[in-house]
Design a protein around this motif. Sequence first.
Motif, short mmCIF file in Angstrom:
data_model
loop_
_atom_site.label_atom_id
_atom_site.label_comp_id
_atom_site.label_asym_id
_atom_site.label_seq_id
_atom_site.Cartn_x
_atom_site.Cartn_y
_atom_site.Cartn_z
N LEU A 115 0.85 -1.18 0.00
CA LEU A 115 0.00 0.00 0.00
C LEU A 115 0.89 1.24 0.00
CD1 LEU A 115 -2.89 1.16 0.23
CD2 LEU A 115 -2.62 1.05 2.71
N THR A 116 0.65 2.15 -0.96
CA THR A 116 1.48 3.35 -1.10
C THR A 116 0.61 4.59 -1.02
OG1 THR A 116 3.05 2.17 -2.52
CG2 THR A 116 3.11 4.57 -2.58
N VAL A 117 1.02 5.54 -0.19
CA VAL A 117 0.30 6.80 -0.02
C VAL A 117 1.24 7.94 -0.40
CG1 VAL A 117 -0.78 8.37 1.63
CG2 VAL A 117 -1.21 5.91 1.79
N ASP A 118 0.79 8.81 -1.30
CA ASP A 118 1.56 9.99 -1.71
C ASP A 118 0.93 11.24 -1.11
OD1 ASP A 118 3.71 9.25 -3.87
OD2 ASP A 118 1.95 8.03 -4.34
N VAL A 119 1.76 12.08 -0.52
CA VAL A 119 1.28 13.31 0.11
C VAL A 119 2.16 14.47 -0.32
CG1 VAL A 119 0.38 12.07 2.12
CG2 VAL A 119 2.72 12.95 2.16
N PRO A 120 1.66 15.71 -0.24
CA PRO A 120 2.51 16.88 -0.52
C PRO A 120 3.63 16.98 0.51
CG PRO A 120 0.16 17.46 -0.48
CD PRO A 120 0.28 16.08 0.09
N ALA A 121 4.70 17.66 0.13
CA ALA A 121 5.85 17.80 1.03
C ALA A 121 5.47 18.49 2.34
CB ALA A 121 6.97 18.57 0.33
N GLY A 122 4.53 19.43 2.28
CA GLY A 122 4.11 20.12 3.49
C GLY A 122 3.36 19.24 4.47
N SER A 123 2.87 18.09 3.99
CA SER A 123 2.12 17.18 4.87
C SER A 123 2.95 15.96 5.26
CB SER A 123 0.84 16.71 4.16
OG SER A 123 0.04 17.81 3.76
N TRP A 124 4.25 16.00 4.99
CA TRP A 124 5.11 14.84 5.21
C TRP A 124 5.09 14.36 6.67
CZ3 TRP A 124 7.20 10.87 3.07
CH2 TRP A 124 8.36 10.27 3.56
N ILE A 125 5.36 15.25 7.58
CA ILE A 125 5.42 14.86 9.00
C ILE A 125 4.05 14.45 9.50
CG2 ILE A 125 5.96 15.65 11.32
CD1 ILE A 125 8.38 15.15 9.49
N ALA A 126 3.02 15.18 9.12
CA ALA A 126 1.67 14.82 9.54
C ALA A 126 1.29 13.44 9.03
CB ALA A 126 0.67 15.87 9.04
N ALA A 127 1.69 13.11 7.81
CA ALA A 127 1.37 11.80 7.25
C ALA A 127 2.08 10.69 8.01
CB ALA A 127 1.76 11.76 5.77
N LEU A 128 3.33 10.91 8.39
CA LEU A 128 4.05 9.90 9.16
C LEU A 128 3.44 9.73 10.56
CD1 LEU A 128 7.74 10.74 8.18
CD2 LEU A 128 6.28 8.89 7.30
N GLU A 129 2.99 10.81 11.14
CA GLU A 129 2.33 10.72 12.46
C GLU A 129 1.02 9.94 12.35
OE1 GLU A 129 3.96 14.83 14.56
OE2 GLU A 129 2.05 14.83 13.50
N ILE A 130 0.28 10.16 11.26
CA ILE A 130 -0.96 9.41 11.05
C ILE A 130 -0.65 7.93 10.87
CG2 ILE A 130 -2.84 9.04 9.40
CD1 ILE A 130 -2.80 12.08 8.91
N ALA A 131 0.40 7.64 10.10
CA ALA A 131 0.78 6.23 9.90
C ALA A 131 1.14 5.57 11.22
CB ALA A 131 1.95 6.16 8.93
N ARG A 132 1.83 6.27 12.07
CA ARG A 132 2.24 5.70 13.36
C ARG A 132 1.08 5.60 14.35
NH1 ARG A 132 5.77 9.53 16.99
NH2 ARG A 132 3.68 10.48 17.05
N ASP A 133 0.32 6.68 14.50
CA ASP A 133 -0.67 6.74 15.56
C ASP A 133 -2.03 6.19 15.16
OD1 ASP A 133 1.35 8.01 16.97
OD2 ASP A 133 0.65 10.02 16.45
N LYS A 134 -2.44 6.43 13.91
CA LYS A 134 -3.79 6.03 13.51
C LYS A 134 -3.82 4.67 12.82
CE LYS A 134 -7.98 8.10 11.62
NZ LYS A 134 -8.56 9.34 11.02
#
Length: 219
Positions: A28-47
């Motif tokens: 499974l691959t998720v692409d996000v804008p560079a400005g959402s990079w950290i938020a996306a990693l936090e979602i992957a870890r926490d959610k």
Amino acid sequence: MTAYDTLPDGVTEIFGAEATAEEAYGLLTVDVPAGSWIAALEIARDKLGCTYFDWLSAVDEPGSGFRICAHVVSLGEGRVRRLLVRTTVPHSAPVLASAIDVYAGAAWHERETHEMFGVDFTDHPHLVPLLLPENFEGHPLRKDFVLAARVAKAWPGAKEPGESEHGGPKRRQMLPPGVPDPNEWGPLKGQLPPAPARPARTPRAAGAAGAERPARAAG
């Protein structure tokens, strides 16, 4: 059903309106804008429960930029669920926020990506070379990096063994599969004649193909 199980269809609800996702070969691959990079990693870890950090690296995509990839894994509930989070930074400004506050294991991977691709990870506390020798110049995994061996000796040779130094135009050996044409890449770009095309295989003549073998002489 977990949030992970709603992907890729529910990617915008989980990662935001600008995120996209796809699944191929079980990854499974998720692409996000560079400005959402950290938020996306936090979602992957926490959610999504992807608490295991596997690796981080980059790919030089000509015409697009450097694609940064982080592979994380969820090991909960007796299942292994993998997730690749990606973003892209432009060649002209390869800068991205460091992920070490989300995944501490990203520290060494970001150092390697920095020296191999030249991507700067802001807020990284020790972004120094990891693998390359001291005073090494350039970033060897960039597509525009010219190998020193190609400068010292062009490949393939401009002439074949036994050809004279003088006379007609020099021939070039055929390129094996997977090797870039040095007339299109490297220090001799635009200076060599085109590589010869592989000769087409001609079918056997119908008469020769259908001819009967001569009878063997009796012993």
